[in-house]
Write a protein that holds these residues in place. Structure first.
Motif, short mmCIF file in Angstrom:
data_model
loop_
_atom_site.label_atom_id
_atom_site.label_comp_id
_atom_site.label_asym_id
_atom_site.label_seq_id
_atom_site.Cartn_x
_atom_site.Cartn_y
_atom_site.Cartn_z
N VAL A 114 12.25 0.76 17.47
CA VAL A 114 12.53 -0.61 17.05
C VAL A 114 11.84 -0.85 15.71
O VAL A 114 10.63 -0.64 15.57
CB VAL A 114 12.04 -1.62 18.10
N GLY A 115 12.62 -1.26 14.73
CA GLY A 115 12.09 -1.48 13.40
C GLY A 115 12.42 -2.86 12.88
O GLY A 115 13.21 -3.61 13.47
N LEU A 116 11.80 -3.20 11.75
CA LEU A 116 11.93 -4.54 11.19
C LEU A 116 11.85 -4.44 9.68
O LEU A 116 10.98 -3.76 9.13
CB LEU A 116 10.79 -5.42 11.71
N GLN A 117 12.77 -5.11 9.00
CA GLN A 117 12.67 -5.23 7.55
C GLN A 117 11.74 -6.38 7.20
O GLN A 117 11.91 -7.50 7.71
CB GLN A 117 14.05 -5.49 6.94
N VAL A 118 10.76 -6.13 6.35
CA VAL A 118 9.80 -7.18 5.96
C VAL A 118 9.52 -7.07 4.47
O VAL A 118 9.58 -5.98 3.89
CB VAL A 118 8.47 -7.06 6.73
N THR A 119 9.24 -8.21 3.86
CA THR A 119 8.70 -8.15 2.50
C THR A 119 7.23 -7.75 2.61
O THR A 119 6.55 -8.12 3.59
CB THR A 119 8.82 -9.51 1.80
N PRO A 120 6.69 -6.99 1.69
CA PRO A 120 5.29 -6.57 1.79
C PRO A 120 4.32 -7.74 1.92
O PRO A 120 3.25 -7.60 2.52
CB PRO A 120 5.07 -5.81 0.48
N SER A 121 4.70 -8.90 1.41
CA SER A 121 3.81 -10.05 1.48
C SER A 121 3.56 -10.54 2.90
O SER A 121 2.60 -11.29 3.15
CB SER A 121 4.38 -11.20 0.64
N VAL A 122 4.40 -10.12 3.86
CA VAL A 122 4.19 -10.52 5.25
C VAL A 122 2.81 -10.07 5.72
O VAL A 122 2.10 -10.80 6.41
CB VAL A 122 5.30 -9.94 6.15
N PHE A 123 2.40 -8.87 5.32
CA PHE A 123 1.10 -8.36 5.75
C PHE A 123 -0.04 -9.15 5.11
O PHE A 123 -1.09 -9.35 5.72
CB PHE A 123 0.99 -6.88 5.41
N GLY A 124 0.20 -9.63 3.89
CA GLY A 124 -0.80 -10.48 3.26
C GLY A 124 -0.90 -11.83 3.95
O GLY A 124 -2.00 -12.37 4.13
N VAL A 125 0.24 -12.38 4.38
CA VAL A 125 0.23 -13.64 5.11
C VAL A 125 -0.54 -13.50 6.42
O VAL A 125 -1.36 -14.35 6.78
CB VAL A 125 1.68 -14.11 5.39
N LEU A 126 -0.29 -12.40 7.13
CA LEU A 126 -0.95 -12.19 8.41
C LEU A 126 -2.42 -11.83 8.24
O LEU A 126 -3.23 -11.99 9.16
CB LEU A 126 -0.23 -11.10 9.20
N GLY A 127 -2.77 -11.30 7.08
CA GLY A 127 -4.18 -11.04 6.77
C GLY A 127 -4.76 -9.84 7.46
O GLY A 127 -5.98 -9.74 7.60
#
Length: 803
Positions: A114-127
């Motif tokens: 199971v995969g997901l397309q994300v913008t790299p900034s998602v990881f910055g938002v989640l911290g």
């Protein structure tokens, strides 16, 4: 402290001596405490426990709001970029798509993850920083890159730290591993095993008609949610002014991330919390009754102890200690039951409940259960303790307890019994409403025949099947192989299968019908790309014109079929056949060649939605490369599955079958929350009914035991056994009547709690409530039967002789 332990030893001896009482009371408390602990562990994980992200309370979800429905809608790429650039209320914003199964190869056999397309900034938002690899960039990367979950890194790559920079094939496209996330990281759920980094570029800013992204942001440190909402609404108005042809009438909204994720299950979880709380109250009332009866039986013992010098405080403390020990035993049993119950809950819970995978019996749950047990101990033990200490309001003579004051315990016993019956009626009526609702739902016609219909999903890698003609040729061969399988009656394909489809909707214009405003398009409707034979295979009736046929292929004039709901809405005069529509200016006009019956593709509880059926071979969107094949066959799924895999293997042995399910199961799954709550409420109603029956039995049996001499006198004076038995049964029913009356009022008030889960019936449905009342009175009679039978078998002279 020495006196405290002495009290505990004395309590244990007394409880051991009265083993029957101890077992019944402990089991009753264990049921109530265990049910509460199990449900609370689920509710805690979903609603209360801190999310595994730093400063999770600042996370928010941003939605567009569709003009036609006013409901939350996915966000276009252009708006994601504009929001990211202009919003100052958020420190960072990220976008992500829906979770999908992806074929992965490299460092092992091909597999589906199971995969997901994300913008790299998602990881910055989640911290959350990666466990392996450098901090992720906020913008686009030059090559396809992927981030692995800790679980996938260990299971497929053996936890090898050299995986960074390694190339793996995902859907036959080479991706470079950029990072590995920590073990506790999950987003948006634990099912997701890898994240494909998506870089939106300036070219994507022009894309505003297609809405496909979920957006998450982190509020600034000193920014309120209301301020963020105001800023987003103002920005949305400016975007609408700049792009009226795309954004006229569209709105936007901001919600706290957790509240947004749990919106669909929050009411059900609070309902279950209230339900188990009611079960615990019923259990407490039951044990309180047992303690009162036991206290009356021990009245002479307490009188003797008072005569020997025991003070009132000493007797109260001893009685409370016994209740505390009893509750501690119930707590221990309850935690054991909670462990089993939680496993069962997780096994039967519907899919898609956010954060449910975090449910466990941890210290938070144990402390809450212990606190609940302490409150229970105080609540059920205080009145019996005061009675034991002479709190009845009179001073008993030594060796002769105050029998006149026993009217107070009688009223208390009947009050506790009424509470049990009232609570049981609320639960039985609630369970009955949900069961009846499910029965009503099962009678709904989905608009086609689901009998012996199976859904099998396939998706081609666009890296190898880049041309639409190649995709169509593969699906044609696959359908041909399936139709050749012995026992297969028919087979067809669609990009939008019932219940589990992607929900693709498209707006369009109607030839010769201008609309006012900058955006002349009709409201978006569901679009279902299907292969020839779709309507015949599913049994969807043709109401006018013709169905899509084999001649509706690439190169032929585009053709479409609309359902009755759309035809009645846009062509009320019945002239839909022959009309032409267009989805985009650069695309050709599509002629409507037929009208078919409506289907409930979103679930049996959802009204049929307006829909357009387009020939799959004439679809205009290259990204729509997937297909779900619908197979009508009486074969069992266990037999059919390998034959379907073999059929696909003969066409392309590198493609996996992604899902095989009976369509009836898909519809059953769409009612998963209703079914889950109905099962649990039914189980808790059964427990409450059992406790209520035991409560009636206890009150009536004690009344019979204390009135044995009176019964003997009445029988000696000529009363018949049937009359005695009837009188006792009537006492049991009468004792329950007050509880039923209170329970009826509570049931009518509590109906709103289940209203959102009901289908086809009202929360005040008289038939269901009448049946619940009948069940409660039957339970009262059943609980009174043994004492009544015992009373009717009284031998007068023998009872009078022995007093």
């Amino acid at each position: 402290m020495r006196e405290f332990f002495a009290d505990i030893r004395l309590a244990l001896r007394g409880l051991f001596r009265d083993r029957g009482f101890t077992v019944v009371a402990t089991a009753t408390l264990a049921l109530g405490i265990g049910a509460n602990a199990a449900i609370f562990s689920v509710a805690d994980a979903v609603l209360f426990r801190p999310l595994p992200y730093p400063e999770a309370d600042r996370l928010a979800t941003l939605w567009e709001v569709a003009p036609a429905t006013g409901e939350a809608n996915l966000v276009s790429s252009g708006n994601v970029l504009d929001w990211s650039d202009a919003l100052t209320s958020f420190s960072e914003i990220g976008a992500y798509g829906g979770a999908i199964e992806l074929g992965i190869a490299g460092s092992g056999d091909p597999d589906l993850v199971v995969g997901l397309q994300v913008t790299p900034s998602v990881f910055g938002v989640l911290g959350t920083a990666p466990e392996l690899g450098r901090p992720l960039p906020s913008g686009a990367t030059e090559e396809p890159t992927v981030v692995l979950s800790h679980a996938l890194w260990e299971s497929r790559f053996g936890g090898n730290p050299d995986v960074l920079g390694e190339t793996i094939l995902i859907e036959e496209v080479a991706y470079t591993v950029m990072a590995v996330m920590p073990g506790e990281f999950q987003f948006p759920s634990s099912d997701v095993q890898l994240w494909l980094l998506l870089g939106l570029t300036e070219a994507d800013r022009e894309s505003r008609r297609s809405h496909q992204w979920r957006v998450i942001g982190k509020l600034g440190e000193d920014t309120s949610l209301d301020a963020a909402r105001s800023e987003l609404l103002a920005l949305t108005s400016r975007i609408a002014e700049a792009h009226p042809e795309f954004m006229e009438g569209w709105g936007a909204r901001v919600e706290p991330y957790r509240a947004d994720r749990t919106r669909d299950v929050r009411a059900s979880l609070f309902l279950l919390l209230g339900t188990v709380g009611l079960v615990l109250l019923i259990a407490c009332a039951n044990v309180a009754n047992l303690l009162l009866v036991r206290g009356l039986d021990r009245a002479r013992e307490f009188a003797v102890r008072q005569a020997l010098g025991a003070g009132r405080g000493r007797l109260i403390r001893q009685s409370l200690t016994e209740t505390g020990v009893l509750t501690a035993l119930g707590l221990g049993g309850g935690l054991l039951l909670a462990g089993v119950g939680l496993d069962l809950l997780l096994a039967i819970a519907p899919g898609g409940v956010p954060f449910l995978e975090n449910a466990r019996l941890d210290a938070r749950v144990v402390v809450t259960a212990a606190g609940t047990a302490f409150a229970v101990s105080l609540g059920i033990g205080l009145i019996p303790a005061l009675r034991a200490g002479g709190g009845g309001g009179s001073t008993p003579t030594p060796l002769r307890p105050d029998l006149a004051a026993q009217g107070i315990p009688r009223r208390l016993r009947h009050g506790f019994l009424a509470a049990q019956v009232a609570g049981a009626l609320v639960l039985v009526a609630g369970a009955g409403l949900l069961v009846r609702s499910l029965l009503e739902l099962g009678e709904v016609d989905p608009g086609f025949d689901t009998t012996d219909l199976w859904a099998v999903s396939v998706d081609v890698p666009r890296a190898r099947y880049s041309e639409q003609a190649d995709q169509d040729a593969l699906y044609d061969r696959f359908l041909g192989e399936i139709r050749a399988i012995p026992g297969v009656i028919a087979a067809t394909g669609t990009a939008e299968p019932p219940v589990v489809g992607f929900g693709n909707t498209f707006s369009f214009v109607i030839e010769g019908r201008p609309r006012p405003g900058a955006n002349p398009r009709e409201a978006p409707v569901s679009l279902r790309a299907v292969t020839p034979g779709y309507f015949e295979t599913l049994g969807i009736p043709l109401l006018g014109g013709r169905a899509l046929a084999g001649g509706d292929r690439s190169g032929a004039p585009p053709a479409a079929v609309v359902n009755d709901a759309l035809a009645r809405r846009l062509w009320p005069d019945g002239d839909a056949v022959g009309a032409r529509i267009r989805f985009a200016d650069e695309q050709p006009w599509v002629e409507i060649v037929g009208v078919v019956g409506d289907t409930r593709d979103l679930g049996l509880d959802a009204e049929p939605e307006a829909a357009i059926y387009l020939a799959h071979a004439q679809r205009f969107w290259p990204w729509m490369s997937w297909m779900t094949v619908l197979v009508r066959s009486a074969a069992d799924g266990v037999v059919l599955a390998p034959m379907l895999r073999d059929a696909l293997g003969r066409v392309d042995d590198q493609l996996p079958v992604r899902r095989l399910a009976a369509v009836t199961e898909l519809y059953r799954g769409s009612a998963g929350t209703r079914t889950f709550v109905a099962r649990l409420l039914g189980a808790f109603a059964g427990v409450a009914l059992l406790l209520g029956t035991v409560g009636v039995y206890g009150v009536v049996a004690y009344s019979v035991a204390r009135g044995r001499r009176e019964i003997a006198i009445r029988m000696a004076l000529g009363a018949r056994p049937t009359g005695i038995r009837g009188a006792v049964l009537l006492e049991g029913a009468g004792a329950a009547a007050i509880g039923v009356a209170v329970g009826l009022v509570a049931t009518l008030l509590a109906g709103r709690a289940v209203e959102g889960l009901l289908f086809g019936i009202a929360p005040t449905d008289p038939l269901t409530i009448a049946a619940a009342v009948g069940v409660l009175f039957s339970a009262a009679v059943a609980g009174s039967w043994l004492p009544a039978r015992r009373a009717a078998l009284t031998i007068p002279m023998e009872r009078l002789r022995h007093g």
